[in-house]
Design a protein around this motif. Structure first.
Motif, PDB file in Angstrom:
ATOM      1  N   LEU A   6      55.914  38.992  48.803  1.00  0.00           N
ATOM      2  CA  LEU A   6      55.207  37.858  49.384  1.00  0.00           C
ATOM      3  C   LEU A   6      53.729  38.201  49.612  1.00  0.00           C
ATOM      4  N   SER A   7      53.511  39.434  50.068  1.00  0.00           N
ATOM      5  CA  SER A   7      52.124  39.861  50.277  1.00  0.00           C
ATOM      6  C   SER A   7      51.343  39.819  48.974  1.00  0.00           C
ATOM      7  N   VAL A   8      51.953  40.327  47.930  1.00  0.00           N
ATOM      8  CA  VAL A   8      51.279  40.330  46.630  1.00  0.00           C
ATOM      9  C   VAL A   8      50.962  38.907  46.216  1.00  0.00           C
ATOM     10  N   CYS A   9      51.933  38.015  46.449  1.00  0.00           N
ATOM     11  CA  CYS A   9      51.754  36.612  46.055  1.00  0.00           C
ATOM     12  C   CYS A   9      50.586  35.990  46.807  1.00  0.00           C
ATOM     13  N   LEU A  12      47.286  37.284  45.533  1.00  0.00           N
ATOM     14  CA  LEU A  12      46.928  36.675  44.246  1.00  0.00           C
ATOM     15  C   LEU A  12      46.386  35.263  44.446  1.00  0.00           C
TER      16      LEU A  12
ATOM     17  N   LEU B 609      58.322  33.004  44.128  1.00  0.00           N
ATOM     18  CA  LEU B 609      56.984  33.566  44.273  1.00  0.00           C
ATOM     19  C   LEU B 609      56.307  33.700  42.914  1.00  0.00           C
ATOM     20  N   LEU B 701      45.373  42.070  50.129  1.00  0.00           N
ATOM     21  CA  LEU B 701      46.648  42.773  49.916  1.00  0.00           C
ATOM     22  C   LEU B 701      46.729  44.013  50.799  1.00  0.00           C
TER      23      LEU B 701
END
Lengths: 139, 773
Positions: A6-9, A12, B609, B701
């Motif tokens: 989720l963090s990566v999403c 992005l 996602l 991130l």
């Protein structure tokens, strides 16, 4: 939230939104702003959610559960939500961030609508959606 | 006492000048009925809580000093309003004029009766604002606007300094209430011994000096003469400019008796007195002469309030207070006479006048009485307070010893000489001699009674106070002086003291004054030459440079800081974000990417996602508006699905609804905007933008990965409160809804306001199109 994917999403989405608001086309910029606000909302909501959390709606299934059994955070040991205390079954996710985000979603609708109408009017006046071109026309 | 303000405010909408005068009379009676009790030493107090959490209340405090100011303000107010009936042309916007005059009077009265310093500050600035409006009353004249702006800039910014001084005072004493501090001797001792003493004193004095046109701040007052003459008489001689003097008198008990007080207050006063008296020579505008004389007369009072030592606090206080009252009478009278003269001759240039005594003998007599009072000629009231000024100067010089023993009295006499010279000039230039200009109207005559009675009344007051000073002293001056000194004051004032040193000084003043007057024109000419040769040697020059420079400088600044295109802003913001957010985060986190990454997600969530990222990429890559918009709405819908996984059903619902609306609006807009423009991404632009956006993405991130590591926050989350109380307090089972409508109802109200505003904006934007076509 300890979901790396989720963090990566979200990261992005932020990157793409940033790329979009650097464009010269007004409509694209507006789309970029929308993407950014989506990313922000997602970030805030996910900060209050965690695995095993329950929807913050008190139902009749858990009578009396509203009376403070939810979190047993221990400041001295540095334990805070969203860490689930052991032995507790019924845990709600943070309702506050959801309320804040709900407000944010509605406001972003209003501002985006305004922004779009502004784009439309600028296009009517200047006949282009190119930001640099409009800048040049204005002198 | 509090009844004064509502009374004044209630009638702001009324029109006629007589009505306004009646209001002033009412205020006068209200103030006057307080006189007996104050003479007996009982002060009036009353208060209404206003901001109790900050210790600020609407409170009123009337001691002798306030009462004296109240009497002057409302008394002169009556005369001015009556006089204006005739002076102001019927074609003018009279309701605005009287409204502003009454507003000024109300705020002035509010100020002198304020017990709370915050309240005092508010009324103080209100007088500045009403003064601004009245100076700029004739909006079409550039000089009016210039004068009004100048006075507002100087007096209002002086007020800000004063507020800062008050706050420092509050830090020292812990209260905003003046009466509390005045009645508490140990607190006064604390102030005098405190390390912030000088700081507070200087800040407050800047405010007082700006208001009373002292020191370098004097420059606004001559320009304020663009106001209608009754306004000048009221605001810029009798009342508003005395607000600074009032403040100095009010804080006298708190700060006096120290060297700093003497040097700052008296020093400022003496220098201003001499400089303004000297500069008055050059003026050819009769109101200009009066403006400079006002500055120098106010400086007299400043100097006298500054006379103080530890052993003898307040040597000059009684004298200053007496002079304050006298000045209000004779200077208001002079202004009214100047108004009559200007009204009848249609000019204010003194070089064109002369010989008017034949045409208007009554005005001549009134004006002469007032001007002679200003010059300090017995038996008028100006003589008495001038004598007291000399006396206190002698005494002060004697106490200090050294060279000051002679310097202070000498400065006082020199100030008196200047005053004498320009007072004589006023009489001689206007009324005596022969006509100097053929352009004056042939038939000049006395004005009507309405314009004659107010100055005549003041002139009679001037004589009466001069002949029988004991009445005024007993009922007005003594209570006022004891209000300042916080102890009983008994004065003995009479015309004849015997051959004292002060009398000798007066005689020297008259002789030197007459001698100086013979050189009057030569000095004025010399000043003119100096001014022409060295234009930069003036404070006005500096003021104009600063104010006019501000426009050019600000547009230059804006040109640099706001170049226009959105991109530079964005780049700056993002760079700031990187510097402020990313770098500290990297310093804190030991590793950029924490070890325990959790990729253990259910497959459906992973797919979801992935789809979001794909759709978002689509918005960036797809060229056509339609496709990009469909992609962005896909992002929105997919996110609403994620909300469901994140246990937020309300959000999911809202998101779906909003997304639908949003897509519709977007599509409607692009229906009207054909896609004509295509950005050609050059390689370098693409590389730069990709660099920026990936830097942002990576920062987010890293922050997120580190944020999810369960770093303990130093405080408890407030969410538990909502969770625990949503059923007991709000009887709601859906916590999110309860928060929105109950606990954080105002946020929701704000949200609705935003939507309304956006709606109005959209409506107006669309409307404006149909207007232009």
């Amino acid at each position: 939230m300890n979901n790396t994917l989720l963090s990566v999403c979200i990261a992005l989405l932020f990157a793409i939104g940033t790329f979009m608001i650097l464009r010269r086309d007004m409509i694209k910029v507006a789309i970029g702003i929308t993407v950014l606000s989506h990313a922000t909302n997602l970030l805030i909501v996910s900060a209050g959610a965690f695995l095993g959390g329950r929807t913050p709606i008190i139902t009749s299934e858990d009578p009396g559960s509203s009376s403070g059994i939810i979190f047993t955070d221990d400041l001295a040991n540095g334990i805070l939500a969203p860490i689930i205390p052991k032995g507790t079954e019924m845990v709600f996710v943070d309702p506050l961030v959801q309320a804040l985000t709900l407000t944010a979603i509605v406001i972003s609708l209003a501002t985006t609508a305004f922004l779009l109408i502004l784009c439309y009017r600028i296009y009517q006046e200047h006949g282009t959606t190119d930001v640099s071109e409009i800048r040049r026309l204005k002198g | 006492m509090a009844g004064i303000l509502p009374a004044a405010e209630k009638v702001l909408k009324k029109r006629i000048g007589w009505y306004a005068a009646a209001i002033a009379l009412m205020s006068l009676l209200l103030v006057a009925q307080a006189v007996p009790s104050v003479v007996n030493g009982e002060n009036i107090q009353g208060s209404v809580p206003w901001l109790p959490s900050l210790g600020i209340e609407l409170s009123f405090y009337g001691d002798g000093l306030s009462i004296m100011f109240g009497l002057i303000v409302s008394g002169v107010g009556i005369l001015i309003m009556a006089y204006s009936n005739e002076y102001m042309s019927k074609r003018e916007d009279l309701s605005r004029y009287y409204r502003q005059l009454l507003m000024f009077m109300g705020s002035m009265l509010g100020m002198v009766f304020s017990s709370n310093i915050i309240q005092l500050f508010i009324f103080w600035e209100l007088t500045s604002i009403t003064s601004f409006m009245l100076i700029g009353y004739w909006r079409n004249r550039p000089m009016s606007v210039y004068g009004a702006t100048k006075s507002l800039l100087i007096t209002a910014s002086g007020g800000i300094f004063m507020l800062a001084g008050f706050l420092v005072l509050n830090i020292i004493t812990g209260t905003f209430d003046i009466a509390t501090v005045l009645q508490n001797e140990s607190m006064i001792e604390t102030i005098k011994g405190h390390e912030f003493f000088l700081f507070a004193l200087v800040l407050i004095l800047i405010g007082a000096a700006a208001k009373s046109a002292q020191g370098p701040f004097y420059i606004w007052l001559p320009n304020a003469m663009e106001a209608p003459t009754p306004v000048s008489a009221f605001l810029h001689s009798a009342t508003m400019v005395k607000a600074g003097i009032y403040l100095v008198a009010r804080i006298h008990p708190l700060f006096s008796g120290t060297d700093a007080w003497f040097i700052l207050v008296s020093g400022l006063g003496i220098i201003t007195m001499l400089a303004a008296g000297f500069l008055a020579f050059r003026q050819t505008d009769i109101k200009g002469i009066l403006a400079y004389s006002t500055i120098s007369q106010l400086a007299y009072m400043m100097a006298m309030y500054g006379y103080t030592t530890y052993q003898y606090p307040g040597i000059g206080v009684a004298a200053a207070t007496f002079h304050l009252l006298n000045h209000a009478t004779f200077k208001a009278c002079l202004f009214l006479v100047a108004g009559i003269v200007a009204h009848e001759t249609a000019t204010r240039d003194i070089t064109k006048m002369g010989g008017l005594r034949k045409d208007m003998p009554v005005t001549f007599i009134i004006g002469s009485i007032a001007a002679l009072a200003m010059a300090g000629v017995p038996p008028l009231n100006g003589f008495l307070s001038k004598e007291m000024f000399y006396e206190s100067s002698l005494e002060m010089g004697h106490l200090l010893g050294g060279p000051l023993e002679y310097l202070i009295p000498a400065a006082a006499v020199l100030g008196g000489v200047f005053t004498f010279a320009y007072s004589i000039r006023f009489i001689d230039g206007i009324f005596l001699g022969k006509r100097r200009s053929e352009h004056l109207p042939k038939h000049m005559h006395e004005p009507s009674l309405i314009m004659l009675v107010p100055p005549a009344f003041l002139a009679i007051l001037v004589i009466l106070i001069g002949l029988f000073p004991s009445v005024a002293v007993q009922y007005i001056i003594e209570p006022a002086a004891s209000g300042i000194l916080l102890q009983e004051v008994h004065l003995h004032v009479s015309l004849w003291h015997g051959f004292t040193a002060a009398l000798m000084m007066t005689i020297i003043t008259f002789i030197a004054g007459i001698a100086l007057y013979t050189k009057y024109d030569a000095i004025a000419a010399w000043q003119d030459r100096m001014n022409a040769r060295y234009p930069w040697f003036s404070i006005n020059y500096a003021y104009d440079r600063i104010v006019n420079g501000a426009q050019g400088k600000s547009s230059a600044f804006a040109a640099v800081m706001q170049p226009g295109p959105v991109k530079p802003y964005l780049v700056a913001l993002l760079l700031l974000f990187l510097v402020l957010g990313a770098i500290p985060a990297m310093l804190v986190a030991t590793t950029l990417v924490p070890a325990d990454l959790n990729f253990n997600v259910p497959p459906y969530e992973g797919i979801l996602l992935g789809l979001i990222v794909l759709a978002a990429l689509g918005t960036a890559i797809l060229r056509k508006y339609l496709h990009a918009i469909l992609a962005v709405s896909a992002v929105g819908y997919l996110i609403s699905l994620v909300f469901i996984y994140l246990q937020a059903p309300d959000l999911a619902m809202t998101q779906i609804l909003v997304e639908t609306l949003f897509t519709i609006i977007f599509l409607l807009v692009i229906l009207k905007i054909p896609q004509t423009f295509r950005e050609n991404l050059t390689r370098s632009v693409l590389a730069r933008d990709l660099l920026i956006s990936s830097a942002v993405g990576i920062t987010v991130l890293v922050l997120l990965l580190n944020a999810t590591q369960g770093i303990a926050s130093p405080f408890e989350s407030i969410s538990y409160y909502f969770i625990e109380n949503s059923v007991p307090l709000a009887r709601g089972h859906n916590m999110v809804n309860v928060i929105l409508v109950d606990f954080r109802g105002y946020d929701t109200l704000g949200e609705i306001v935003v939507i309304c505003l956006a709606g109005l904006g959209v409506y107006n934007l669309i409307k404006s199109r149909s207007d232009s076509k």
